[in-house]
Motif scaffolding. Structure first.
Motif, PDB file in Angstrom:
ATOM      1  N   ARG A 168       0.836  -1.210   0.000  1.00 36.56           N
ATOM      2  CA  ARG A 168       0.000   0.000   0.000  1.00 36.56           C
ATOM      3  C   ARG A 168       0.868   1.257   0.000  1.00 36.56           C
ATOM      4  NH1 ARG A 168      -1.278   3.452   3.700  1.00 36.56           N
ATOM      5  NH2 ARG A 168      -0.722   2.121   5.446  1.00 36.56           N
ATOM      6  N   LEU A 169       1.890   1.280   0.846  1.00 41.54           N
ATOM      7  CA  LEU A 169       2.771   2.447   0.907  1.00 41.54           C
ATOM      8  C   LEU A 169       3.497   2.655  -0.421  1.00 41.54           C
ATOM      9  CD1 LEU A 169       4.241   1.882   4.474  1.00 41.54           C
ATOM     10  CD2 LEU A 169       2.617   3.674   3.788  1.00 41.54           C
ATOM     11  N   ALA A 170       3.898   1.574  -1.077  1.00 38.41           N
ATOM     12  CA  ALA A 170       4.564   1.684  -2.380  1.00 38.41           C
ATOM     13  C   ALA A 170       3.606   2.263  -3.415  1.00 38.41           C
ATOM     14  CB  ALA A 170       5.077   0.315  -2.826  1.00 38.41           C
ATOM     15  N   ARG A 171       2.354   1.794  -3.430  1.00 40.38           N
ATOM     16  CA  ARG A 171       1.355   2.339  -4.375  1.00 40.38           C
ATOM     17  C   ARG A 171       1.139   3.829  -4.155  1.00 40.38           C
ATOM     18  NH1 ARG A 171      -1.422  -2.291  -2.977  1.00 40.38           N
ATOM     19  NH2 ARG A 171      -2.843  -1.097  -1.652  1.00 40.38           N
ATOM     20  N   GLU A 172       1.199   4.260  -2.888  1.00 42.91           N
ATOM     21  CA  GLU A 172       1.004   5.669  -2.541  1.00 42.91           C
ATOM     22  C   GLU A 172       2.265   6.494  -2.775  1.00 42.91           C
ATOM     23  OE1 GLU A 172      -0.254   5.484   1.521  1.00 42.91           O
ATOM     24  OE2 GLU A 172      -2.224   4.647   1.010  1.00 42.91           O
ATOM     25  N   GLY A 173       3.361   5.862  -3.165  1.00 42.59           N
ATOM     26  CA  GLY A 173       4.618   6.569  -3.412  1.00 42.59           C
ATOM     27  C   GLY A 173       5.306   7.059  -2.154  1.00 42.59           C
ATOM     28  N   ARG A 174       5.019   6.434  -1.005  1.00 48.92           N
ATOM     29  CA  ARG A 174       5.596   6.896   0.265  1.00 48.92           C
ATOM     30  C   ARG A 174       6.640   5.951   0.829  1.00 48.92           C
ATOM     31  NH1 ARG A 174       1.142   8.551   4.271  1.00 48.92           N
ATOM     32  NH2 ARG A 174       0.768   6.331   4.196  1.00 48.92           N
ATOM     33  N   LEU A 175       6.899   4.831   0.152  1.00 48.18           N
ATOM     34  CA  LEU A 175       7.831   3.835   0.666  1.00 48.18           C
ATOM     35  C   LEU A 175       9.171   3.964  -0.020  1.00 48.18           C
ATOM     36  CD1 LEU A 175       8.121   1.351   2.538  1.00 48.18           C
ATOM     37  CD2 LEU A 175       7.469  -0.062   0.586  1.00 48.18           C
ATOM     38  N   GLY A 176      10.189   4.192   0.782  1.00 51.69           N
ATOM     39  CA  GLY A 176      11.561   4.210   0.277  1.00 51.69           C
ATOM     40  C   GLY A 176      12.178   2.844   0.491  1.00 51.69           C
ATOM     41  N   PRO A 177      13.485   2.789   0.643  1.00 50.46           N
ATOM     42  CA  PRO A 177      14.148   1.511   0.855  1.00 50.46           C
ATOM     43  C   PRO A 177      13.670   0.818   2.139  1.00 50.46           C
ATOM     44  CG  PRO A 177      15.746   3.199   0.305  1.00 50.46           C
ATOM     45  CD  PRO A 177      14.430   3.896   0.525  1.00 50.46           C
ATOM     46  N   VAL A 178      13.585  -0.491   2.076  1.00 47.47           N
ATOM     47  CA  VAL A 178      13.267  -1.338   3.223  1.00 47.47           C
ATOM     48  C   VAL A 178      14.379  -2.377   3.294  1.00 47.47           C
ATOM     49  CG1 VAL A 178      11.622  -2.996   4.199  1.00 47.47           C
ATOM     50  CG2 VAL A 178      10.773  -1.030   2.887  1.00 47.47           C
TER      51      VAL A 178
END
Length: 123
Positions: A35-45
């Motif tokens: 979900r965070l990736a779809r929202e463009g808010r997820l950086g490296p994990v």
């Protein structure tokens, strides 16, 4: 604002999970991450290897001392991190709560991150 979400847990507990238990936790975390990736808010994990694979450079003497393992003896170890793009601390705390619901035990440390882009700092 970028926030680092540092994931702490007792390494001996996490390393004792069966493959099935570990896979189940990772699937639950993936729901939030996707979900965070779809929202463009997820950086490296990143999920870090056990502290037995760590090397520490102690700089309090000259020359610095290289040690096997982590620097500090603590009950919980840093096992991984997220880099999140959030409007504010409250939003980062909300994400930490979601991830915490998917991952039993441990704790999350949330820190604002200053990025260095083209030689300069950016909040």
């Amino acid at each position: 604002m970028f926030y680092a979400l540092l994931c702490y847990h007792q390494e001996d507990v996490v390393c004792a999970w069966t493959k099935e238990e570990d896979d189940a936790v990772m699937r639950k975390l993936a729901v939030v991450q996707e979900r965070l990736a779809r929202e463009g808010r997820l950086g490296p994990v990143a999920r870090l290897l056990p502290t037995t694979a760590a090397t520490t450079l102690r700089k309090d003497q000259d020359p610095p001392l290289v040690l096997d393992g982590p620097f500090a003896e603590t009950k919980e170890q840093l096992l991984g991190f997220y880099l999140l793009d959030c409007e504010n601390l409250e939003e980062a705390l909300g994400i930490a709560r979601e991830l915490g619901a998917a991952n039993p035990g441990g704790s999350y440390e949330i820190r604002p991150v200053g990025l260095f882009v083209d030689g300069g700092a950016r909040p």
